[in-house]
Design an enzyme around this catalytic site. Structure first.
Site, PDB file in Angstrom:
ATOM      1  N   GLU A 180     -17.105  35.656   1.021  1.00 20.76           N
ATOM      2  CA  GLU A 180     -15.968  35.002   0.351  1.00 20.76           C
ATOM      3  C   GLU A 180     -14.665  35.779   0.523  1.00 20.76           C
ATOM      4  OE1 GLU A 180     -18.967  35.090  -1.092  1.00 20.76           O
ATOM      5  OE2 GLU A 180     -19.457  32.982  -1.460  1.00 20.76           O
ATOM      6  N   HIS A 190     -23.291  31.065 -12.796  1.00 24.06           N
ATOM      7  CA  HIS A 190     -22.970  29.833 -12.067  1.00 24.06           C
ATOM      8  C   HIS A 190     -22.311  28.784 -12.949  1.00 24.06           C
ATOM      9  CE1 HIS A 190     -25.492  31.562  -8.977  1.00 24.06           C
ATOM     10  NE2 HIS A 190     -25.156  30.584  -8.161  1.00 24.06           N
TER      11      HIS A 190
END
Lengths: 329, 363
Positions: free
Chosen positions: A60, A129
């Site tokens: 990322e 998450h």
């Protein structure tokens, strides 16, 4: 007007902008051959080829930085984060590179790019998450932040974000991808919604329920519920959090004299903190009650179903907040 | 570029190349004018940095200020052989690289002074020198963060099907950042035209590299299928020759490269730090300055080959001092940015609706 899903609306926006502008490309994890982790980029690889729809390694920080570097040369990258949860790894490139580049170059190098993907809680995905990431992004001057809550907004705002010359964080609702709604037919012309314009999703006279993103739908549900009790709720969807449509917030509060802010994120220095500040600074004399907030509980998201339900903002808590500012206890 | 035909053909040491070319260790490759140009440029970098040092000492320059003194041949050797259209990006020790890429000394010095006439309008400072027109892409303050940005420039070159090259400088300590490794991998996967130059000056701030790196700097580039090289960054003739050949290869599609430039920093990490002390001895610094000063190394080679006289050297130095003095004058004469500049260049697009600044000062 055709009814399509939020996912299809995003897909249309991506395809139309890639068609319109050769400098736009999409990169991220699983966006090409897998058609996107949430299938938002479905069919784009086939249509635009691997040069413009690019699968990245799970890096990322690296691919966000690569996008910023490409934007420094004038390209218009769209960096997809599988979810914004993972973008926390990339925040150095978002905040230190993308957000500050135009300023620290004295206006020489703009960063015309979009960081997009889902944010917010889903179902039993627990702490890492399921979190709302708006605050990480909106805090930094130099970044714009867009949070569409409906298919039409998703399409029109994504197109505007791609065309914008600044770095735009575009946060989608993970649980909204299957939501259906009316979106203007592409054949009827270019459908673009300007950034910085809130929308009254439901007019009302008694209390302003102000919110953004996925929570717009919960707000409308609450408004429907309270209507049966003769409470007329105005639902104001901010749609973009920077630029912020302060005029729309003030207009609504001056009309109803009461406000509740609803958001998925944590309360401490959350989006609602800013909204409350803005209201008390600029519409204090119009208020008939303190402005309240409904947020996620100030804890990491638990896994257990019952605890998760407790942690998330829900209709009951929003109703209770509206009742309190209306002194209906 | 001649490569060593050892067990690992992806590894080269630029010394081997220079030797194979023969003729006074590569000096024959250049004509008199070029060799004088090398000296002129490196003297300018040296005198410019000395002026910055002086200005910092009397408070004309603030914040952090990292000097490149001792590393001039790396800046010149890796940027000189490039074309105008090529990209250069570096970390915060960025003044001389900017000069090497063609930025004017006056506006660079004015940036250090925080003046409106600075290359970044006084908003970046010493660590954020930019020249978009010259494709000098900064000037980045977070260790290693410029590496993925460089990969993005390499990406853009390929995307547009052009033939530029991007040279990305990083310090030896930056190879310990994840950003470096992520970018190396992506550069290799996508065969991006980027030359990653690790300026190994032996210390990350005050930490000797061998104390924090499990293997040598040259080896840290391995594992990605990217060719790795090592070059004596104190010798401009060796460095320039090596880079000129390498750039040609990359322009022709050789893909990413990893080069260790062995160098040494003669000053402290930044102006706030001592030159020597707890982490390195004064003797060590003095010995390096005596034996490995890139300007002295070139001077000796030119004197030995009778390509430059003492008088010519002095004339070049006088010229360099004059340019550095003029840069300071330019900076002194430039006004501070006007107060309105506080809010300019935050956003490139001021949207018609909504409020972008939340500090309430616009009300």
């Amino acid at each position: 007007m055709p009814e399509i899903t939020y996912r299809e609306a995003l897909n249309q926006a991506l395809a139309e902008e890639m068609e319109r502008d050769e400098s736009v490309f999409l990169l991220g994890e699983e966006v090409a051959e897998y058609d996107g982790a949430y299938k938002v980029s479905k069919g784009l690889l086939e249509r635009f080829g691997p040069r413009r729809v690019v699968d990245t390694p799970i890096s990322e920080l690296g691919f966000a930085g690569l996008g910023v570097g490409a934007a420094m040369t004038g390209l218009r990258p769209i960096v997809e984060f599988m979810t914004f949860n993972f973008s926390i790894l990339a925040l150095d490139q978002v905040i230190n590179s993308a957000a500050k580049m135009y300023y620290m170059t004295g206006g020489q190098i703009p960063i015309p790019m979009v960081f997009r993907g889902p944010t917010g809680a889903a179902l039993q995905l627990s702490a890492q998450h399921s979190q709302a990431c708006e605050t990480w992004y909106v805090h930094a001057p130099g970044v714009k932040l867009v949070t569409p809550g409906t298919p039409a907004d998703a399409k029109g705002l994504l197109k505007a974000s791609i065309r914008d010359d600044d770095p735009v964080a575009f946060m989608e609702g993970e649980l909204l991808y299957n939501m259906k709604g009316e979106v203007p037919d592409p054949d009827d012309g270019d459908f673009v919604i300007p950034l910085g314009k809130a929308e009254v999703k439901r007019e009302g006279a008694d209390v302003s329920l102000i919110t953004h993103g996925k929570m717009v739908n919960l707000a409308l549900q609450v408004a429907g519920k309270l209507e049966k009790e003769d409470v007329d709720v105005e639902v104001l969807d901010l749609r973009t959090l920077r630029p912020l449509d302060v005029d729309a917030i003030l207009a609504s509060v001056r009309k109803t004299n009461r406000a509740v802010y609803l958001e998925e994120g944590w309360p401490y220095v959350g989006i609602g903190s800013q909204i409350v500040t803005t209201i008390q600074e600029e519409a204090f004399d119009y208020l008939d009650a303190p402005v309240l907030r409904v947020t996620q509980a100030d804890v990491p998201m638990p896994y257990a179903k019952n605890l998760e339900k407790l942690a998330k903002p829900d209709a009951d808590r929003v109703v209770a907040a509206c009742n309190r500012v209306l002194y209906r206890d | 570029m001649p490569k060593t035909e050892t067990q690992d053909e992806k590894k080269t040491d630029a010394n081997d190349g220079a030797e194979k070319e023969g003729g006074d260790e590569g000096i024959d490759r250049f004509d008199r004018e070029q060799l004088h140009h090398f000296m002129r440029e490196m003297l300018l970098y040296r005198r410019f940095e000395e002026k910055a040092e002086e200005a910092y000492a009397i408070g004309k320059i603030g914040g952090f200020c990292h000097l490149h003194i001792g590393q001039e041949a790396v800046a010149l050797g890796f940027i000189g052989p490039l074309q105008e259209k090529d990209y250069v990006i570096t970390a915060y020790r960025d003044h001389t690289q900017a000069l090497a890429k063609g930025l004017e000394p006056g506006p660079v010095m004015a940036e250090l002074f925080g003046r409106d006439g600075g290359v970044s309008r006084g908003k970046g400072g010493s660590m954020h020198i930019f020249g978009a027109e010259q494709r000098f892409m900064g000037g980045h303050g977070i260790v290693g963060a410029q590496v993925p940005l460089a990969a993005g420039m390499g990406w853009a070159i390929k995307y547009r099907e052009e033939d530029q090259v991007c040279v990305c400088f990083l310090g030896d300590a930056a190879v310990n950042q994840g950003a470096f490794h992520e970018a190396m991998n992506m550069s290799a996967v996508w065969e991006l035209p980027v030359i990653y130059v690790v300026e190994n000056n032996e210390y990350g701030m005050g930490t000797a590299i061998e104390r924090v790196s499990a293997v040598s700097i040259e080896e840290r580039g391995e594992g990605y299928g990217v060719p790795t090289h090592s070059v004596n960054g104190q010798d401009i003739i060796e460095t320039w020759s090596f880079v000129e050949d390498l750039v040609k290869e990359v322009r022709d599609g050789a893909g990413p490269q990893y080069v260790e430039a062995r160098t040494y920093r003669f000053k402290g990490h930044s102006m706030s730090d001592p030159v020597s002390g707890t982490y390195r001895s004064k003797d060590e610094v003095e010995e390096k300055k005596e034996k490995e000063d890139p300007i002295s190394v070139l001077r000796e080679r030119l004197f030995d080959a009778e390509i430059m006289t003492q008088d010519e050297l002095e004339a070049l130095d006088e010229e360099a001092r004059k340019v550095a003095d003029e840069a300071v004058e330019f900076a002194e004469d430039s006004p501070f940015p006007s107060e309105e500049e506080l809010y300019t260049h935050v956003y490139a697009e001021l949207n018609e609706h909504g409020r972008l600044f939340m500090d309430g000062r616009d009300r």
